[in-house]
Design a protein around this motif. Structure first.
Motif, PDB file in Angstrom:
ATOM      1  N   THR A  68       0.832  -1.196   0.000  1.00 37.03           N
ATOM      2  CA  THR A  68       0.000   0.000   0.000  1.00 37.03           C
ATOM      3  C   THR A  68       0.867   1.246   0.000  1.00 37.03           C
ATOM      4  N   ALA A  69       0.349   2.291  -0.609  1.00 35.44           N
ATOM      5  CA  ALA A  69       1.024   3.589  -0.590  1.00 35.44           C
ATOM      6  C   ALA A  69       0.503   4.457   0.552  1.00 35.44           C
ATOM      7  N   ASN A  70      -0.516   3.960   1.268  1.00 38.13           N
ATOM      8  CA  ASN A  70      -1.152   4.738   2.331  1.00 38.13           C
ATOM      9  C   ASN A  70      -0.842   4.133   3.695  1.00 38.13           C
ATOM     10  N   ASN A  71      -0.672   4.974   4.687  1.00 34.45           N
ATOM     11  CA  ASN A  71      -0.571   4.486   6.056  1.00 34.45           C
ATOM     12  C   ASN A  71      -1.894   3.829   6.442  1.00 34.45           C
ATOM     13  N   PHE A  72      -1.854   2.889   7.363  1.00 35.79           N
ATOM     14  CA  PHE A  72      -3.044   2.072   7.595  1.00 35.79           C
ATOM     15  C   PHE A  72      -3.135   1.623   9.046  1.00 35.79           C
ATOM     16  N   SER A  73      -4.353   1.251   9.427  1.00 36.02           N
ATOM     17  CA  SER A  73      -4.614   0.657  10.746  1.00 36.02           C
ATOM     18  C   SER A  73      -4.641  -0.855  10.593  1.00 36.02           C
ATOM     19  N   TYR A  74      -4.033  -1.563  11.528  1.00 36.37           N
ATOM     20  CA  TYR A  74      -3.949  -3.024  11.444  1.00 36.37           C
ATOM     21  C   TYR A  74      -4.878  -3.698  12.456  1.00 36.37           C
ATOM     22  N   TYR A  75      -4.662  -3.446  13.735  1.00 40.81           N
ATOM     23  CA  TYR A  75      -5.556  -3.980  14.766  1.00 40.81           C
ATOM     24  C   TYR A  75      -6.524  -2.902  15.228  1.00 40.81           C
ATOM     25  N   LYS A  76      -7.777  -3.289  15.393  1.00 37.15           N
ATOM     26  CA  LYS A  76      -8.765  -2.386  15.968  1.00 37.15           C
ATOM     27  C   LYS A  76      -8.658  -2.374  17.486  1.00 37.15           C
ATOM     28  N   SER A  77      -8.426  -3.557  18.078  1.00 34.44           N
ATOM     29  CA  SER A  77      -8.302  -3.639  19.529  1.00 34.44           C
ATOM     30  C   SER A  77      -7.599  -4.926  19.930  1.00 34.44           C
ATOM     31  N   LEU A  78      -6.970  -4.873  21.108  1.00 32.40           N
ATOM     32  CA  LEU A  78      -6.409  -6.039  21.777  1.00 32.40           C
ATOM     33  C   LEU A  78      -6.851  -5.966  23.231  1.00 32.40           C
ATOM     34  N   GLU A  79      -7.319  -7.086  23.759  1.00 35.27           N
ATOM     35  CA  GLU A  79      -7.786  -7.068  25.139  1.00 35.27           C
ATOM     36  C   GLU A  79      -7.637  -8.431  25.791  1.00 35.27           C
ATOM     37  N   SER A  80      -7.399  -8.406  27.086  1.00 33.41           N
ATOM     38  CA  SER A  80      -7.419  -9.622  27.896  1.00 33.41           C
ATOM     39  C   SER A  80      -8.727  -9.629  28.678  1.00 33.41           C
ATOM     40  N   SER A  81      -8.875 -10.575  29.581  1.00 31.90           N
ATOM     41  CA  SER A  81     -10.091 -10.628  30.383  1.00 31.90           C
ATOM     42  C   SER A  81     -10.134  -9.504  31.411  1.00 31.90           C
ATOM     43  N   THR A  82      -9.000  -8.821  31.626  1.00 28.75           N
ATOM     44  CA  THR A  82      -8.940  -7.783  32.657  1.00 28.75           C
ATOM     45  C   THR A  82      -8.467  -6.427  32.134  1.00 28.75           C
ATOM     46  N   LYS A  83      -8.027  -6.349  30.862  1.00 25.53           N
ATOM     47  CA  LYS A  83      -7.408  -5.116  30.387  1.00 25.53           C
ATOM     48  C   LYS A  83      -7.654  -4.913  28.906  1.00 25.53           C
ATOM     49  N   LYS A  84      -7.861  -3.655  28.522  1.00 27.34           N
ATOM     50  CA  LYS A  84      -7.904  -3.276  27.113  1.00 27.34           C
ATOM     51  C   LYS A  84      -6.584  -2.577  26.807  1.00 27.34           C
ATOM     52  N   PHE A  85      -5.824  -3.108  25.853  1.00 31.85           N
ATOM     53  CA  PHE A  85      -4.492  -2.589  25.586  1.00 31.85           C
ATOM     54  C   PHE A  85      -4.557  -1.282  24.806  1.00 31.85           C
ATOM     55  N   THR A  86      -3.532  -0.458  25.009  1.00 31.78           N
ATOM     56  CA  THR A  86      -3.452   0.834  24.347  1.00 31.78           C
ATOM     57  C   THR A  86      -2.353   0.816  23.287  1.00 31.78           C
ATOM     58  N   LYS A  87      -2.244   1.911  22.551  1.00 32.86           N
ATOM     59  CA  LYS A  87      -1.207   2.028  21.529  1.00 32.86           C
ATOM     60  C   LYS A  87       0.187   1.980  22.133  1.00 32.86           C
ATOM     61  N   ASP A  88       0.296   2.367  23.390  1.00 31.50           N
ATOM     62  CA  ASP A  88       1.600   2.299  24.056  1.00 31.50           C
ATOM     63  C   ASP A  88       1.975   0.860  24.416  1.00 31.50           C
ATOM     64  N   ASP A  89       0.973  -0.019  24.515  1.00 35.01           N
ATOM     65  CA  ASP A  89       1.224  -1.412  24.886  1.00 35.01           C
ATOM     66  C   ASP A  89       1.650  -2.266  23.704  1.00 35.01           C
ATOM     67  N   HIS A  90       1.184  -1.920  22.494  1.00 34.80           N
ATOM     68  CA  HIS A  90       1.391  -2.793  21.331  1.00 34.80           C
ATOM     69  C   HIS A  90       1.573  -1.944  20.083  1.00 34.80           C
ATOM     70  N   ALA A  91       2.696  -2.157  19.400  1.00 30.77           N
ATOM     71  CA  ALA A  91       3.047  -1.311  18.253  1.00 30.77           C
ATOM     72  C   ALA A  91       2.035  -1.399  17.121  1.00 30.77           C
ATOM     73  N   GLN A  92       1.383  -2.561  16.952  1.00 27.93           N
ATOM     74  CA  GLN A  92       0.458  -2.712  15.822  1.00 27.93           C
ATOM     75  C   GLN A  92      -0.920  -2.106  16.096  1.00 27.93           C
ATOM     76  N   LEU A  93      -1.115  -1.525  17.294  1.00 26.79           N
ATOM     77  CA  LEU A  93      -2.311  -0.722  17.536  1.00 26.79           C
ATOM     78  C   LEU A  93      -2.125   0.705  17.029  1.00 26.79           C
ATOM     79  N   GLN A  94      -0.889   1.060  16.736  1.00 29.69           N
ATOM     80  CA  GLN A  94      -0.594   2.372  16.176  1.00 29.69           C
ATOM     81  C   GLN A  94      -0.816   2.358  14.664  1.00 29.69           C
ATOM     82  N   ILE A  95      -0.897   3.539  14.062  1.00 30.96           N
ATOM     83  CA  ILE A  95      -0.990   3.622  12.612  1.00 30.96           C
ATOM     84  C   ILE A  95       0.302   3.080  12.009  1.00 30.96           C
ATOM     85  N   GLN A  96       0.169   2.199  11.021  1.00 35.32           N
ATOM     86  CA  GLN A  96       1.307   1.562  10.381  1.00 35.32           C
ATOM     87  C   GLN A  96       1.739   2.365   9.153  1.00 35.32           C
TER      88      GLN A  96
END
Length: 456
Positions: free
Chosen positions: A306-334
């Motif tokens: 792709t020539a465009n920046n893109f989103s890969y994961y919409k969300s990541l979560e465990s049974s006790t936590k919803k992860f943020t962009k600081d927790d996982h690089a692929q939650l950030q814009i790629q």
């Protein structure tokens, strides 16, 4: 990171509208465990799944799974062998329709089975819900024939029963086809009982049907060469006639690549630089038998498409936590790669294109970036539950169960008609002859389809 035994069973749950759990077969000579400790084990498994598995209700509602779990628990009325109880826990796990969750027999019980049980004396492969004899040492002439029935049981009914014990995302059957050969002998033995003879009906490649009798043998005696050996290299790059570039990517797992001295980032950068230098207009990405690996490798591969920046994961979560962009690089814009490919992309998949490789396919699908060939990929289109996992050992049966702890949701648009996987635009399946003769006519046919397409 997403990565993915031995199965033995004695009870069979035949899928029905009532969702009742089991009915027994005789397994003489196996140690039995009283019902009370087995009930305790099952309760521990159920409680752990409901507490720790964040995607337990992704495909089945809580009400529906509670009904299945209740039925399984209530079926533990008498003592059971460990394989019988294993069947019950395995059906419960498979009912969630999560391909990363599974249970295993204790090693000692598995070893005892391998050493002492007499099983169906042929290696069987499954292609698009049909069974084929890969090899049979008792009667080598059967190799390559389709298996139609065993002891008057049609193979479609046998497959339906055995599929219900094999976990796969969204119940996708293409993955079950690839998983069942590994488990067939143990599954068949415990589901249909200890049988000494097997009256089979088969069909040859020219359409002729025949019948013969086979005799049980020790499982260690029936295996021949591995139909799908581990490759010497997981990453290959080549060109085909018509200036078609072919990337074959058999894993996203850096651990495998380290063993073979391969580097995913360097491989992609070198390949796409060469593609751009040659002005290639068509690219085939072959991810057959790629069962996943490191999260970032799928996103990295798509960043070259792709020539465009893109989103890969919409969300990541465990049974006790919803992860943020600081927790996982692929939650950030790629970020798109500077040497990205702008030509026509084709992706070749099969039922073992799973986990991280399925996520890559989903992103390509939702962005309409590729034409898909082969089989429906083996992972769910919307994501999976994987990552780190809990290894649970049930204390009384010693059965071990894997519970994945991270629910991944890929940033994709909804598919129509309740479709849960990536369906190929051009369905292609290997033949049993292809597999026996180590020929890749699926790849050859994919190239032919690409060569026939004209783009301006």
């Amino acid at each position: 990171m997403k990565l993915i035994g031995i199965f033995t069973f004695s009870w069979i749950f035949l899928m029905s509208s009532q969702m009742d759990c089991f009915g027994q077969t005789n397994q003489s000579g196996m140690k039995r465990i009283a019902s009370s400790p087995l009930q305790s084990d099952f309760k521990m498994l159920r409680d752990s799944l409901q507490k720790f598995h964040p995607g337990i209700y992704r495909y089945r509602s809580q009400k529906e799974l509670n009904r299945i779990f209740d039925s399984c628990f209530n079926s533990i009325k008498d003592s059971m062998t460990i394989p019988e109880f294993y069947a019950l826990t395995s059906y419960a796990i498979a009912s969630m329709e999560d391909g990363h969750s599974n249970c295993r027999l204790p090693r000692l019980v598995a070893d005892e089975f391998m050493s002492n049980a007499g099983v169906f004396p042929a290696m069987i492969l499954f292609i698009n819900a049909h069974a084929y004899i890969y090899c049979c040492k008792e009667n080598p002439t059967l190799s390559g024939n389709e298996l139609l029935s065993i002891n008057n049981q049609p193979l479609d009914k046998i497959i339906q029963k055995l599929f219900s014990f094999i976990p796969s995302d969204a119940g996708i059957s293409s993955r079950k086809n690839w998983e069942l050969p590994e488990y067939f002998h143990l599954l068949y033995y415990v589901v249909f009982g200890d049988q000494k003879e097997f009256a089979i009906t088969y069909r040859s490649a020219d359409g002729q049907t025949g019948k013969t009798m086979l005799h049980s043998d020790n499982i260690r005696n029936i295996f021949c060469n591995n139909p799908f050996p581990q490759p010497d290299q997981f990453l290959t790059f080549s060109y085909r006639s018509g200036n078609i570039a072919v990337l074959q990517i058999k894993t996203f797992f850096d651990g495998f690549l380290e063993r073979t001295g391969e580097n995913f980032e360097k491989f992609l950068d070198s390949a796409f630089n060469d593609i751009k230098k040659k002005g290639t207009k068509k690219l085939l990405i072959d991810i057959r038998r790629n069962q996943g690996g490191n999260d970032g490798n799928g996103a990295l591969l798509y960043s070259y498409l792709t020539a465009n920046n893109f989103s890969y994961y919409k969300s990541l979560e465990s049974s006790t936590k919803k992860f943020t962009k600081d927790d996982h690089a692929q939650l950030q814009i790629q970020m798109a790669q500077k040497n990205n490919f702008s030509g026509k992309v084709y992706i070749l998949t099969d039922g073992r294109s799973f986990s991280a490789s399925s996520e890559f396919a989903s992103i390509a699908k939702t962005n309409q970036r590729a034409i898909f060939l082969g089989e429906e990929n083996g992972g769910g289109y919307y994501g999976n539950t994987s990552g780190n996992d809990l290894s649970l050992v049930l204390p009384n049966s010693q059965i071990s169960c894997r519970i994945p702890l991270v629910k991944y949701t890929v940033d994709v648009k909804n598919l129509p008609n309740g479709i849960m996987g990536v369906i190929p635009d051009y369905p292609l399946y290997p033949s049993i002859t292809d597999i026996i003769e180590k020929k890749d006519h699926v790849l050859d046919r994919s190239i032919q389809i690409m060569q026939s397409h004209q783009f301006h």
